[in-house]
Design an enzyme around this catalytic site. Structure first.
Site, PDB file in Angstrom:
ATOM      1  N   TRP A  56      29.334  -8.174  84.902  1.00 26.10           N
ATOM      2  CA  TRP A  56      29.088  -9.107  83.794  1.00 26.10           C
ATOM      3  C   TRP A  56      27.718  -9.767  83.911  1.00 26.10           C
ATOM      4  O   TRP A  56      27.294 -10.143  85.001  1.00 26.10           O
ATOM      5  CB  TRP A  56      30.164 -10.194  83.830  1.00 26.10           C
ATOM      6  CG  TRP A  56      29.813 -11.418  83.059  1.00 26.10           C
ATOM      7  CD1 TRP A  56      29.047 -12.469  83.482  1.00 26.10           C
ATOM      8  CD2 TRP A  56      30.186 -11.728  81.712  1.00 26.10           C
ATOM      9  NE1 TRP A  56      28.930 -13.416  82.485  1.00 26.10           N
ATOM     10  CE2 TRP A  56      29.624 -12.981  81.386  1.00 26.10           C
ATOM     11  CE3 TRP A  56      30.957 -11.055  80.742  1.00 26.10           C
ATOM     12  CZ2 TRP A  56      29.806 -13.580  80.145  1.00 26.10           C
ATOM     13  CZ3 TRP A  56      31.133 -11.668  79.508  1.00 26.10           C
ATOM     14  CH2 TRP A  56      30.558 -12.915  79.228  1.00 26.10           C
TER      15      TRP A  56
ATOM     16  N   ASN B 108      25.271 -12.913  81.773  1.00 24.13           N
ATOM     17  CA  ASN B 108      24.939 -13.737  80.609  1.00 24.13           C
ATOM     18  C   ASN B 108      23.490 -14.210  80.678  1.00 24.13           C
ATOM     19  O   ASN B 108      22.597 -13.349  80.679  1.00 24.13           O
ATOM     20  CB  ASN B 108      25.982 -14.822  80.299  1.00 24.13           C
ATOM     21  CG  ASN B 108      26.360 -15.761  81.418  1.00 24.13           C
ATOM     22  OD1 ASN B 108      26.988 -15.362  82.382  1.00 24.13           O
ATOM     23  ND2 ASN B 108      26.016 -17.019  81.287  1.00 24.13           N
ATOM     24  N   ASP B 109      23.240 -15.496  80.718  1.00 27.54           N
ATOM     25  CA  ASP B 109      21.877 -16.009  80.479  1.00 27.54           C
ATOM     26  C   ASP B 109      20.777 -15.380  81.343  1.00 27.54           C
ATOM     27  O   ASP B 109      20.967 -15.168  82.541  1.00 27.54           O
ATOM     28  CB  ASP B 109      21.790 -17.504  80.806  1.00 27.54           C
ATOM     29  CG  ASP B 109      22.916 -18.311  80.231  1.00 27.54           C
ATOM     30  OD1 ASP B 109      23.707 -17.775  79.461  1.00 27.54           O
ATOM     31  OD2 ASP B 109      22.996 -19.497  80.577  1.00 27.54           O
TER      32      ASP B 109
ATOM     33  N   ARG C  98      23.679 -29.432  83.222  1.00 31.12           N
ATOM     34  CA  ARG C  98      23.275 -28.121  83.762  1.00 31.12           C
ATOM     35  C   ARG C  98      21.988 -27.558  83.152  1.00 31.12           C
ATOM     36  O   ARG C  98      21.433 -28.082  82.226  1.00 31.12           O
ATOM     37  CB  ARG C  98      24.410 -27.122  83.571  1.00 31.12           C
ATOM     38  CG  ARG C  98      24.979 -27.035  82.170  1.00 31.12           C
ATOM     39  CD  ARG C  98      26.194 -26.098  82.165  1.00 31.12           C
ATOM     40  NE  ARG C  98      26.803 -26.004  80.860  1.00 31.12           N
ATOM     41  CZ  ARG C  98      27.803 -26.771  80.455  1.00 31.12           C
ATOM     42  NH1 ARG C  98      28.313 -27.689  81.240  1.00 31.12           N
ATOM     43  NH2 ARG C  98      28.308 -26.631  79.242  1.00 31.12           N
TER      44      ARG C  98
ATOM     45  N   GLU D 181      22.868 -26.733  75.907  1.00 29.68           N
ATOM     46  CA  GLU D 181      22.763 -25.854  77.071  1.00 29.68           C
ATOM     47  C   GLU D 181      21.354 -25.260  77.093  1.00 29.68           C
ATOM     48  O   GLU D 181      20.694 -25.121  76.064  1.00 29.68           O
ATOM     49  CB  GLU D 181      23.809 -24.729  76.975  1.00 29.68           C
ATOM     50  CG  GLU D 181      25.239 -25.261  77.017  1.00 29.68           C
ATOM     51  CD  GLU D 181      26.287 -24.196  77.303  1.00 29.68           C
ATOM     52  OE1 GLU D 181      26.327 -23.184  76.590  1.00 29.68           O
ATOM     53  OE2 GLU D 181      27.061 -24.386  78.267  1.00 29.68           O
TER      54      GLU D 181
HETATM   55  C1  FRU Z   1      24.981 -20.836  78.810  1.00 28.48           C
HETATM   56  C2  FRU Z   1      25.809 -21.290  79.980  1.00 28.48           C
HETATM   57  C3  FRU Z   1      25.057 -22.326  80.780  1.00 28.48           C
HETATM   58  C4  FRU Z   1      25.618 -22.182  82.160  1.00 28.48           C
HETATM   59  C5  FRU Z   1      25.889 -20.697  82.245  1.00 28.48           C
HETATM   60  C6  FRU Z   1      27.084 -20.347  83.078  1.00 28.48           C
HETATM   61  O1  FRU Z   1      25.302 -19.589  78.315  1.00 28.48           O
HETATM   62  O2  FRU Z   1      27.056 -21.770  79.539  1.00 28.48           O
HETATM   63  O3  FRU Z   1      25.141 -23.637  80.267  1.00 28.48           O
HETATM   64  O4  FRU Z   1      24.736 -22.609  83.148  1.00 28.48           O
HETATM   65  O5  FRU Z   1      26.045 -20.240  80.925  1.00 28.48           O
HETATM   66  O6  FRU Z   1      27.158 -18.974  83.310  1.00 28.48           O
END
Ligand code: FRU
Length: 476
Positions: free
Chosen positions: A18, A20-21, A143, A203
């Site tokens: 997986w 994400n960011d 965060r 975020e």
């Molecule tokens: C954004 C987020 C951030 C966090 C991360 C966790 O997509 O929710 O705020 O740090 O992903 O994976």
């Protein structure tokens, strides 16, 4: 495993697991280093690691060992881990500033931490961790530190909320901190607060200057119009901890561009990367799509260069390295009419199509991407009179692809200055990025075509539209 249909050739995806960011793109000791939110063990979000990949050209990446693993009491938690942040180079060392998220006495505690590396590959979390705690005790919503250098000091932005991020009544906040050594941070205050206007939590905030303009961006939760990203143009005063907003708009007109961040390259370019997916709290998200059938899930946008055009508008275009890789191979002119006509794109959903659409006398140009022999696929309607682009995925075979996304373009006096609308479409297997009007408007989406959906058709439901096109092919 079945043959991969959806893994893009040019967009970064993790080998497995997986993602994400994006958590940073940085030039360090002879390589570009890319960091990202990562779970190496399976295709769902949990126990966040920082994945790591290196490249010479921003496009071909080699994934290496994870940069950060959740193994300290402040970040070891299956419902947390090493959350998003950003890298900075200082005194010949590479620092990763990140959010540690872990439960303490049943409550989530998010703090800002750092790790450091001499070689860019092995990182050590600093002894001083955690470096920063939430200023008001709202430990669950604190965060995504973005560290920049401005006015002779290190500045850190952190996303936060006045209350519970899931409660639409709460106000998103961006906190500002300053430091001289990256380890000791002074709290400066709230740089920007939503106050009922832009959502309950910000975020992944980001702040940068370009051509003399300051741009502040974030990914808001519960924005009143559900914008996944927001872009404020204005001016900043670090000493007074104030951001004066002059203009507000979306960064991207689609629904698959989240947590974007910019990074400065040594050659001066400002590069933007975003995650091409979203979270389940977004009304259009049911799950994260079928790419997990191929053992991976999550993809970054093409690295995009940010620039101001002649009118001073912030624009985006794919980096020149991407354009060079698929120089134009086919060029032609077609008159789009009521019958579907095919564009010569070969049979593999990996190309860049550039169109010049004459505005005068034109109403709607329709392009059907990832279409089967009957012409059923993803329909793009460029409406030259109504000034909108509609992306309709209901014609896809895969049940995951559905719905209609609409973004506007071409409404301002500056937009009207050109006689032609330019559209640049990057189609890379399961990704679509559309740059309109020289990058003044962008729409990002994902689509999961079946093996027989790879053709591109054009059509004009109203009067005929003469159309110049160029097509470049993305090498496999
Ligand atoms: C954004 C987020 C951030 C966090 C991360 C966790 O997509 O929710 O705020 O740090 O992903 O994976």
């Amino acid at each position: 495993m079945k043959k991969e249909l959806w893994r893009p050739f040019l967009h970064f995806t993790p080998e497995k697991g997986w993602m994400n960011d994006p958590n940073g793109l940085v030039w360090f000791k002879g390589n570009y280093h890319l960091f990202f939110q990562y779970n190496p063990y399976h295709c769902n979000w949990d126990s966040m690691h920082w994945g790591h990949a290196v490249s010479h050209d921003l496009l071909h990446w080699e994934q290496t060992d994870c940069a950060l693993v959740p193994d300290e009491k402040y970040d070891k938690d299956p419902t947390g881990g090493c959350f998003s942040g950003s890298p900075v180079v200082w005194e010949d060392k590479l620092y990763l500033v990140y959010t540690a998220s872990a439960k303490k006495d049943g409550k989530t505690v998010q703090t800002q931490c750092a790790a450091v590396s001499e070689d860019g590959y092995r990182f050590e979390k600093v002894r001083e961790n955690p470096l920063v705690e939430e200023p008001f005790g709202n430990t669950e919503n604190f965060r995504d530190p973005k560290v920049i250098r401005a006015d002779g000091r290190w500045r850190m932005l952190c996303g936060g909320s006045s209350g519970n991020a899931d409660d639409p009544q709460a106000d998103g906040r961006i906190y500002l901190y300053s430091s001289d050594d990256l380890l000791h941070w002074e709290y400066n205050g709230i740089l920007l607060e939503s106050k009922g206007r832009w959502g309950s939590m910000f975020e992944c905030p980001d702040l940068f200057s370009i051509g003399g303009k300051w741009i502040l961006t974030a990914s808001p939760m519960n924005h009143p119009d559900m914008w996944p990203t927001i872009c404020f143009e204005g001016s900043v005063d670090f000493e007074a901890c104030r951001f004066e907003v002059n203009e507000i708009r979306r960064y991207d007109g689609g629904n698959r561009f989240y947590a974007p961040q910019t990074y400065s390259l040594p050659d001066g370019r400002k590069i933007l990367l975003g995650w091409m997916n979203g979270w389940l709290w977004m009304p259009w998200m049911e799950d994260w799509g079928p790419a997990s059938q191929e053992g991976w899930r999550g993809c970054l946008s093409l690295p995009r260069e940010l620039f101001l055009d002649d009118t001073g508008r912030l624009c985006q275009r794919p980096v020149k390295e991407a354009a060079a890789l698929c120089e134009t191979k086919v060029r032609g002119r077609i008159v789009a009419g009521s019958a579907l006509q095919k564009l010569p794109v070969e049979d593999r959903n990996a190309c860049c199509i550039r169109l010049n659409i004459k505005k005068e006398g034109s109403r709607q140009l329709r392009l059907i991407l990832m279409a089967d022999e009957s012409g059923s696929g993803t329909e793009l309607t460029f409406d030259l009179c109504g000034h909108f682009l509609a992306v309709d995925k209901n014609g896809m075979e895969n049940k995951w692809d559905k719905g209609l996304t609409v973004c506007t373009f071409g409404k301002t006096a500056e937009d009207a200055a050109n006689d032609f609308l330019t559209a640049e479409l990057w189609i890379d297997r399961s990704t679509i990025e559309i740059f309109l009007d020289g990058g003044r408007y962008v729409l990002t989406d994902t689509v999961y075509p079946s093996a027989s959906q790879y053709s591109v058709y054009v059509q004009s439901p109203y009067k005929q539209i003469p159309l110049d096109y160029e097509i470049g092919f993305i090498p496999q």
